[in-house]
Design an enzyme around this catalytic site. Sequence first.
Site, PDB file in Angstrom:
ATOM      1  N   GLU A 213       0.861  -1.189   0.000  1.00  0.00           N
ATOM      2  CA  GLU A 213       0.000   0.000   0.000  1.00  0.00           C
ATOM      3  C   GLU A 213       0.898   1.241   0.000  1.00  0.00           C
ATOM      4  OE1 GLU A 213      -2.189  -0.258   3.646  1.00  0.00           O
ATOM      5  OE2 GLU A 213      -3.292  -2.052   3.037  1.00  0.00           O
ATOM      6  N   HIS A 255      -5.903   2.233   6.090  1.00  0.00           N
ATOM      7  CA  HIS A 255      -5.000   2.009   7.210  1.00  0.00           C
ATOM      8  C   HIS A 255      -4.277   3.316   7.523  1.00  0.00           C
ATOM      9  CE1 HIS A 255      -4.697  -2.420   5.795  1.00  0.00           C
ATOM     10  NE2 HIS A 255      -5.607  -2.306   6.742  1.00  0.00           N
TER      11      HIS A 255
END
Lengths: 295, 402
Positions: A213, A255
């Site tokens: 990510e 996140h």
Amino acid sequence: MSILIGSETRVLVQGATGAQARFDIRYCLDYGTVIVAGVTPGRGGESVEGVSVFNTVAAAVAATGANASAVYVPARGVKDAVHEAVEAGIGVLACFAENVPRHDAASAVAVARAAGVRMAGFNTNGMISPGRCKLGGIGGDRAAQVYAPGRIGVCSRSGGMSAEICWTLSRAGLGASTCISMGGDPIVGMRMAEVLRLFEADPETDACVIFGEPGGSHEIEVAEALRAGEIAKPVVALIAGQFQENYPAGVSFGHFSAMIRGDNDSASAKRRILSAAGARVAASLEEIPGLLRRG
Amino acid sequence: MKLLEHLAKDWLRARGLPVPEGRAAGTAEDAAAIARSLGGRVAVKALVAAGRRGKAGAVRIAGDENAARAAAVEIIGIEVAGQRVTQVYVESAVDIASEFYLSFGFGRLVPQIVVSRHGGIDIEAIAERDPSAIIRADIDPLRGLTNWQAAVLWDRAGIESCLIPAVATLTAKLYDAFRAADALMLEVNPLALTRDDALSVVGTMMEIDRNALFRHAEWQDLGLDDAGPGGRALNARERSVVAADRKFAGGAIRYTELDGDIALFVSGGGAGLLQHDLLLAAGGRPANHSDLSPTSTTDKPAALFDAMFANPNARGLLVGFNFLQLAPCDLMIEALLISIRRNGIDPLRFPIVVRLFGPREDEARRLASGMPGIRYLPHGASLAEAVREIVAAVNTVREGAG
């Protein structure tokens, strides 16, 4: 052989009497995981889904020989739970709490690493060695369908994506030797490159898939390990979150760790750097099996 | 979450650290009164959570209360780093002999310290001028920072020998404060040596950890300082999600509105990122990004659905979960139905595509089938298929409207 957990793993569940723990314990037992004890201070003597609950980790370890722990203790108490598990001699931890205070996370991870304890999380859904053991909720009620056994090591920054990747592998006739969800919080117990070094040393793993990510430097460290020759097995990388580059740096979309702060933090930069280091960068889930089979 | 200067300094002062006396003022008269009570020269600073205020003309030195009043009149109401100034901080001006730099933050695994013998300018400027003057080190969170470890760093940084003991002791105390505040970042710039050889914490920036607010009652009611993309203020729907996230137990919900028309209800952090990428690649325009972590009640997911249905730009909704592992599917559908009903949504006109597999999937499908119009994709449909389905459905709605 798988890494970290296998058929010899004897699982302890910390915070066993909570709702999420009960939900996961049922599916873990159905899967065949050997859960030998639960721990909730003050609830010793009770049982959850037939698993005996102890007051302390030390007592549970002494009575049952537990060697791995699934830690359901919530964020505000989880630092102490990790310290307790490490002191009691547990060797592998999965810590599910998310949004753990940063100083607590640093302390817990430091104590685990100093003792050589392998820890997934914070904010992981666990790890699975298909057909042998699952530590945590990973796979839910259909772990056997989603996570087929095989020879691919999977390491994902996202629990949900670990399932999507392994399901893609299963449908392509491939499977995982072990799948680790590293955890989505900013500080986690293992670096992605460390997990890949374990796969590198595992005779039952032929290649790896990583899910990355934006934000943080896990993927960059993997590229460094590839360039240094520490990882020689093929690595296929799927990196999501390119859309974030349409927005200003410093905005978090998922996140908390997935926040772009610097130049090498974006999804496209990570793809570029991994590709230059020899990783096979997948543009979609569907491309992963083909890239693994390329030999 | 950045603390405004007066809160950070009050907190450090209460721990016995050498911080100049000062207070916040909302009016020029208050600023003058504070200057009078402090006596002598004062600094009047815009009270906004931003660095580099000096450069922005938001810091003035005033010789007396009249000058302080004039400075406050000039500063209150201006905009600094995109924020309207409503308060100034008035503090005793420090007669500075030398300036150093000190900050604490976090690395990959442990806290880190940065010190430099150059201070009073941005760390970026120090790095440009003299990279060798920046000393960084990890701090073992289990041991903390000892005086002698701090002394080693300042010695390497090249400050005068006679200063090392006092600066090192202050540095160790500041680390303790950083940890006790549950701060993510504490920057002291400048850390000043005054002309009478005292150390003073003159410039401070402190960012605290939202996740540790349960230990800090003093900061719990600071309000919602989160910002959307580009630093814009949160809109009503985003604020309602933040409020619901605080109000209800379990999991965590996040919601950021964007300028497209397809509401995106995704979970699991990483899978949500991928779905967002896929939606753009398929020609769709997301009305928002969202995230939901496992929860055992319908409160939080329903609040998230409410925000999406209330967004006037949204024309359709993708409930695009990764394979669900930690929560039952029927709970999500229950939350969806609650929100559909209380927002008066008709899924026959507002397309809703659901990709939701995992525990209690059969029950979820039964529930969803009671609401005409919900398109629950067959077990095993891919993330990409779900995205294509919602893009096509919303295109049809858009054409019908146009």
